[in-house]
Design an enzyme around this catalytic site. Structure first.
Site, mmCIF file in Angstrom:
data_model
loop_
_atom_site.group_PDB
_atom_site.id
_atom_site.type_symbol
_atom_site.label_atom_id
_atom_site.label_comp_id
_atom_site.label_asym_id
_atom_site.label_seq_id
_atom_site.Cartn_x
_atom_site.Cartn_y
_atom_site.Cartn_z
ATOM 1 N N LEU A 114 40.997 42.334 24.070
ATOM 2 C CA LEU A 114 39.921 41.655 23.345
ATOM 3 C C LEU A 114 39.063 42.672 22.603
ATOM 4 O O LEU A 114 38.833 43.774 23.097
ATOM 5 C CB LEU A 114 39.013 40.896 24.317
ATOM 6 C CG LEU A 114 39.545 39.627 24.967
ATOM 7 C CD1 LEU A 114 38.616 39.174 26.082
ATOM 8 C CD2 LEU A 114 39.711 38.523 23.933
ATOM 9 N N LYS A 134 33.546 36.588 31.965
ATOM 10 C CA LYS A 134 34.608 37.592 31.945
ATOM 11 C C LYS A 134 34.636 38.224 33.330
ATOM 12 O O LYS A 134 33.736 38.975 33.693
ATOM 13 C CB LYS A 134 34.320 38.636 30.869
ATOM 14 C CG LYS A 134 35.433 39.640 30.696
ATOM 15 C CD LYS A 134 35.175 40.493 29.461
ATOM 16 C CE LYS A 134 36.328 41.415 29.131
ATOM 17 N NZ LYS A 134 36.769 42.240 30.231
ATOM 18 N N ARG A 176 49.573 42.894 33.762
ATOM 19 C CA ARG A 176 49.549 42.921 32.307
ATOM 20 C C ARG A 176 50.303 44.149 31.782
ATOM 21 O O ARG A 176 50.967 44.090 30.759
ATOM 22 C CB ARG A 176 48.096 42.953 31.845
ATOM 23 C CG ARG A 176 47.939 43.136 30.363
ATOM 24 C CD ARG A 176 46.487 42.965 29.946
ATOM 25 N NE ARG A 176 46.346 43.170 28.523
ATOM 26 C CZ ARG A 176 46.079 44.341 27.967
ATOM 27 N NH1 ARG A 176 45.929 45.414 28.720
ATOM 28 N NH2 ARG A 176 45.981 44.457 26.662
ATOM 29 N N GLU A 194 42.808 36.078 36.017
ATOM 30 C CA GLU A 194 42.287 37.320 36.579
ATOM 31 C C GLU A 194 42.329 37.249 38.105
ATOM 32 O O GLU A 194 41.836 36.281 38.693
ATOM 33 C CB GLU A 194 40.838 37.467 36.096
ATOM 34 C CG GLU A 194 40.269 38.845 36.186
ATOM 35 C CD GLU A 194 40.621 39.723 34.986
ATOM 36 O OE1 GLU A 194 41.387 39.293 34.097
ATOM 37 O OE2 GLU A 194 40.137 40.865 34.964
ATOM 38 N N LYS A 197 30.005 42.032 26.446
ATOM 39 C CA LYS A 197 29.779 42.619 27.765
ATOM 40 C C LYS A 197 28.300 42.606 28.131
ATOM 41 O O LYS A 197 27.447 42.703 27.258
ATOM 42 C CB LYS A 197 30.260 44.080 27.763
ATOM 43 C CG LYS A 197 31.753 44.240 27.572
ATOM 44 C CD LYS A 197 32.445 44.366 28.911
ATOM 45 C CE LYS A 197 33.876 44.825 28.764
ATOM 46 N NZ LYS A 197 34.030 46.254 28.556
ATOM 47 N N CYS A 220 20.970 61.428 69.223
ATOM 48 C CA CYS A 220 21.061 61.876 70.616
ATOM 49 C C CYS A 220 21.335 63.370 70.746
ATOM 50 O O CYS A 220 21.467 63.864 71.869
ATOM 51 C CB CYS A 220 22.139 61.083 71.357
ATOM 52 S SG CYS A 220 23.806 61.485 70.824
ATOM 53 N N CYS A 240 29.321 60.184 66.052
ATOM 54 C CA CYS A 240 28.783 60.540 67.346
ATOM 55 C C CYS A 240 29.643 59.783 68.347
ATOM 56 O O CYS A 240 29.784 58.567 68.241
ATOM 57 C CB CYS A 240 27.334 60.084 67.450
ATOM 58 S SG CYS A 240 26.723 60.212 69.138
HETATM 59 S S1 IVH Z 1 41.183 35.905 27.393
HETATM 60 C C1 IVH Z 1 44.048 36.816 24.235
HETATM 61 N N1 IVH Z 1 39.402 35.114 29.141
HETATM 62 O O1 IVH Z 1 39.500 40.613 29.970
HETATM 63 C C2 IVH Z 1 42.878 36.679 25.115
HETATM 64 N N2 IVH Z 1 40.231 37.319 29.307
HETATM 65 O O2 IVH Z 1 40.415 42.401 27.324
HETATM 66 C C3 IVH Z 1 42.974 37.587 26.251
HETATM 67 N N3 IVH Z 1 39.332 38.599 31.195
HETATM 68 O O3 IVH Z 1 41.999 42.150 31.137
HETATM 69 C C4 IVH Z 1 42.163 37.353 27.393
HETATM 70 N N4 IVH Z 1 38.038 37.008 31.975
HETATM 71 O O4 IVH Z 1 42.121 39.761 32.037
HETATM 72 C C5 IVH Z 1 40.178 36.118 28.714
HETATM 73 N N5 IVH Z 1 37.840 34.273 30.631
HETATM 74 C C6 IVH Z 1 38.623 35.276 30.229
HETATM 75 C C7 IVH Z 1 38.654 36.523 30.878
HETATM 76 C C8 IVH Z 1 39.483 37.524 30.387
HETATM 77 C C9 IVH Z 1 38.457 38.258 32.147
HETATM 78 C C10 IVH Z 1 39.971 39.923 31.080
HETATM 79 C C11 IVH Z 1 41.432 39.870 30.862
HETATM 80 C C12 IVH Z 1 41.752 41.180 30.178
HETATM 81 C C13 IVH Z 1 40.482 41.496 29.498
HETATM 82 C C14 IVH Z 1 40.675 41.270 28.026
#
Ligand code: IVH
Length: 685
Positions: A91, A124, A145, A185, A325, A422, A437
């Site tokens: 992403l 996420k 992955r 995940e 993030k 102690c 201990c």
């Molecule tokens: S969508 C094509 N949805 O984030 C879209 N990813 O860089 C790909 N991740 O390691 C992922 N929560 O496992 C998506 N709700 C979520 C997510 C998610 C965590 C992680 C994913 C990957 C990273 C993507």
């Protein structure tokens, strides 16, 4: 022939196996995914045992989706590469609301789209991305992955994750797709993580830096029985071949996946404006320390599949999604001093006293340095400037030293040779990181055991915190756990800083806990290697304290999720005559260990079962449910005597009157929101 049973017996076995499989899948789904079990744990265990027995007699009947795969099976020689049929992309990131605005503006330009655009905004999760391939509804393989094109085959490991369905829930109307590539995940709860690291620290194994590494380390175990013992969880978020389902959007996809039996994170929200996305982002950021899993941001996805298709992907990432993030829960500060604390098992833990620093609204003054190896590995020195991190309830820790900030005043940390409590020599076993201990009569350890026993993760005697226990020990009123049950209100009331009210309150708290669930009591005893997960597993398996006290080492080894070291520790604890004397004294003093299970950490909504009716105005029902769960409450799907609170939105319908008849508390939406607010404050306190 494998056995001499007649064909009809074999047929009966096959028939019974298929019933058991269906029933166990169903109960596991209710338990692990819906949080709404309908049978007792013991009953589930009996069904499981029956399945194992039939499979042992007729190994040829073991199917791909048998629940027995949950326990692990044979270790692998190596991980085999698996090519993903469609690549698992990464992403792009945005870091600010402005960048999010740019992303959306770019989408609109690209699509030449001026109408409303809707997005799914999903948490996420911070774990490990995996793919699960279901063939006609049965889990056929699972993989990491990897580099996005090729991952590793971890089918056996993934089958041990309870949240992952081995077969999809039956759909009345349509058949299952020939093949469905499910993605999501795998992650570790914070509680599970803390316990895993605690065990590893005791056993001298290197610690996992965070929940993500721990999840990855747990899945990449050639021996799946090790994976089976780790409290891994799963949330689904997508599929690689959406064309195999008749759906048009991410929102529908998540609904469909939930119907198939996958856990879908209920904090996912459909948003149609930039503002709504931002609000949801801020809300999750605020709430995130209260969840038992790490969330490192949100993923924002164009909802419509046809628009997704038009946008397409780059080689690296889709153009229709972006990750936003959260800022990290970290801060830099200075180590003012290092002290050495003794734990209830004798382990000495170095703790840094910090210049107070605010992280996520909480003032942090101390951080664990874990053990001697960690101090050396991170080269932590007195007066160093360090990066400190906090995650939920886990004790803050020093992530690393900011070496650029050194000015020559830093000094090496000296590890003591003698117990700080102690004064007996400390011991470090070959190959162990922990320094201990080993004096069985060390007063420091005993005080810690008593503090633990009375504390939140033990008996939870309200009003008997660390300070009170320490003072009662120092004046000789407390020596062992049975002494808690001999405390006298008039004596306590006379003590410095007590008074009648606090004395009565404490005694009432102890009195209430004289009936205690087995899991909580086991946890309170502070047996080495027995944390929350183990305590619950033991309680579920043995039911009563007497059964557990009589358990042989083999029986203990047979308990799911319990390894050799833990079994040995439990066994020797109960074999010790001192334990018997102590337990018998507790019982004489009125303590009753109950068979029923009670949650160990007293969450604010523990023991409360919520049912929702009518429309909520201020938040979606899913979110409301998630919040209840986050605070330890349960959710019911229909009205029964089990329900303790009915939350009535507008147009509540007939449930209201029925609930009134059953004497169930009825709450308006407003009252419910107030309760959540209280819960949040309680959590932050
Ligand atoms: S969508 C094509 N949805 O984030 C879209 N990813 O860089 C790909 N991740 O390691 C992922 N929560 O496992 C998506 N709700 C979520 C997510 C998610 C965590 C992680 C994913 C990957 C990273 C993507």
């Amino acid at each position: 022939m494998a056995n001499s049973d007649t064909p009809s017996a074999a047929e009966a076995a096959a028939q019974r196996l298929s019933e058991l499989r269906r029933s166990l899948h169903d109960h596991a789904h209710r338990y692990y995914v819906l949080n709404d079990p309908v049978i007792a744990d013991g009953e589930y265990d009996r069904l499981f045992q029956e399945l194992l027995e039939i499979e042992a007699r007729y190994p040829e009947l073991i199917s791909l989706d048998s629940p027995s795969h949950r326990v692990g099976g044979q270790p692998l020689a190596a991980f085999h590469p698996v090519r993903h049929k469609s690549p698992m992309l990464s992403l792009e990131n945005v870091f600010t609301a402005g960048e999010l605005g740019n992303f959306i503006a770019r989408l609109r330009r690209y699509l030449k789209w001026e109408q409303e655009l809707s997005f799914m905004v999903e948490p996420k999760l911070d774990g490990l991305a995996v793919e699960l391939v279901y063939e006609k509804g049965v889990l056929a393989s699972g993989s990491t992955r990897g580099d996005g094109l090729t991952g590793e085959d971890i089918t056996a490991q993934l089958k041990t994750v309870r949240d992952i369905p081995l077969q999809l829930q039956t759909r009345q109307s349509q058949p299952f797709p020939l093949e469905l590539q499910v993605r999501g995940e795998v992650f570790l709860s914070r509680k599970g993580f803390a316990e895993l690291n605690r065990q590893r620290s005791e056993q001298g194994e290197p610690l996992f830096a965070n929940t993500r590494n721990a999840a990855a380390g747990s899945l990449r175990q050639l021996d799946p029985t090790i994976t089976a013992r780790r409290p891994l969880h799963f949330f689904v978020y997508g599929v690689g071949n959406p064309e195999s389902l008749e759906i048009a959007s991410q929102e529908e996809l998540l609904q469909e996946l939930a119907e198939f039996g996958f856990p879908v994170n209920s904090l996912a929200l459909l948003c149609t404006t930039e503002d709504a996305i931002q609000t949801h982002y801020s809300k999750l950021q605020e709430l995130r320390t209260g969840f038992d899993y790490d969330m490192d941001g949100v993923v924002i996805k164009v909802n419509s599949f046809s628009l997704q298709e038009r946008l397409g992907t780059t080689a690296r990432a889709p153009r229709w999604a972006v990750a936003w993030k959260f800022p990290p829960s970290q801060a830099t500060t200075r180590i003012e001093a290092v002290e050495f604390q003794i734990g209830r098992t004798g382990v000495i833990t170095p703790v840094a006293n910090l210049s107070p620093v605010n992280i996520d609204g909480v003032v942090v003054r101390k951080a664990t340095l874990h053990n001697w190896d960690e101090i050396q590995r991170k080269d932590i020195r007195l007066h160093d400037t360090v990066l400190v991190q906090r995650a939920g309830d886990v004790i803050p820790e020093v992530v690393k030293v900011i070496t650029e900030a050194r000015n020559g005043e830093e000094t090496v940390v000296d590890f003591p040779n003698l117990c700080p409590a102690c004064n007996q020599p400390l011991l470090r076993k070959e190959g162990e990181a922990a320094v201990r201990c080993v004096n069985p009569n060390c007063g420091g350890q005993q005080v810690q055991r008593l503090i633990h026993f009375a504390g939140k993760s033990g008996m939870d005697f309200e009003g008997l915190g660390k300070k009170q226990v320490e003072s009662l020990v120092s004046i000789g009123l407390l020596e062992d756990i049975a002494d808690f049950f001999t405390l006298d209100a008039t004596v306590l009331a006379q003590l410095d800083g007590w008074g009648e009210r606090s004395a009565n309150k404490v005694l009432a708290a102890i009195e209430r806990r004289k009936r205690v669930g087995l899991a909580r009591f086991l946890m309170a005893l502070g047996i080495r290697h027995v944390g929350e997960v183990t305590a619950e597993a033991l309680a579920a398996r043995f039911g009563t304290l007497d059964a557990l006290r009589c358990a042989t080492l083999e029986q203990l080894l047979g308990v799911e999720r319990i390894g050799a070291e833990v079994a040995a520790s439990v066994h020797s604890f109960f074999q010790d005559p001192a334990t018997s004397t102590l337990l018998e004294r507790c019982e004489t003093l009125g303590l009753r260990i109950m068979e029923e299970q009670t949650p160990i950490v007293q969450a604010l909504l523990a023991h409360r079962v919520f049912l929702f009716t009518g429309t909520l105005e201020s938040l979606p029902r899913n979110e409301a449910k998630q919040m209840v769960r986050a605070f330890g409450g349960q959710i019911a799907s229909s009205l029964s005597r089990r329900v303790t609170d009915l939350v009535a939105g507008s147009n509540p319908g007939s449930k209201l009157a029925e609930a009134e008849k059953l004497g169930i508390t009825i709450m308006t939406e407003k009252a419910f929101l107030r309760l959540l607010q209280e819960a949040e404050q309680h959590n932050n306190a």
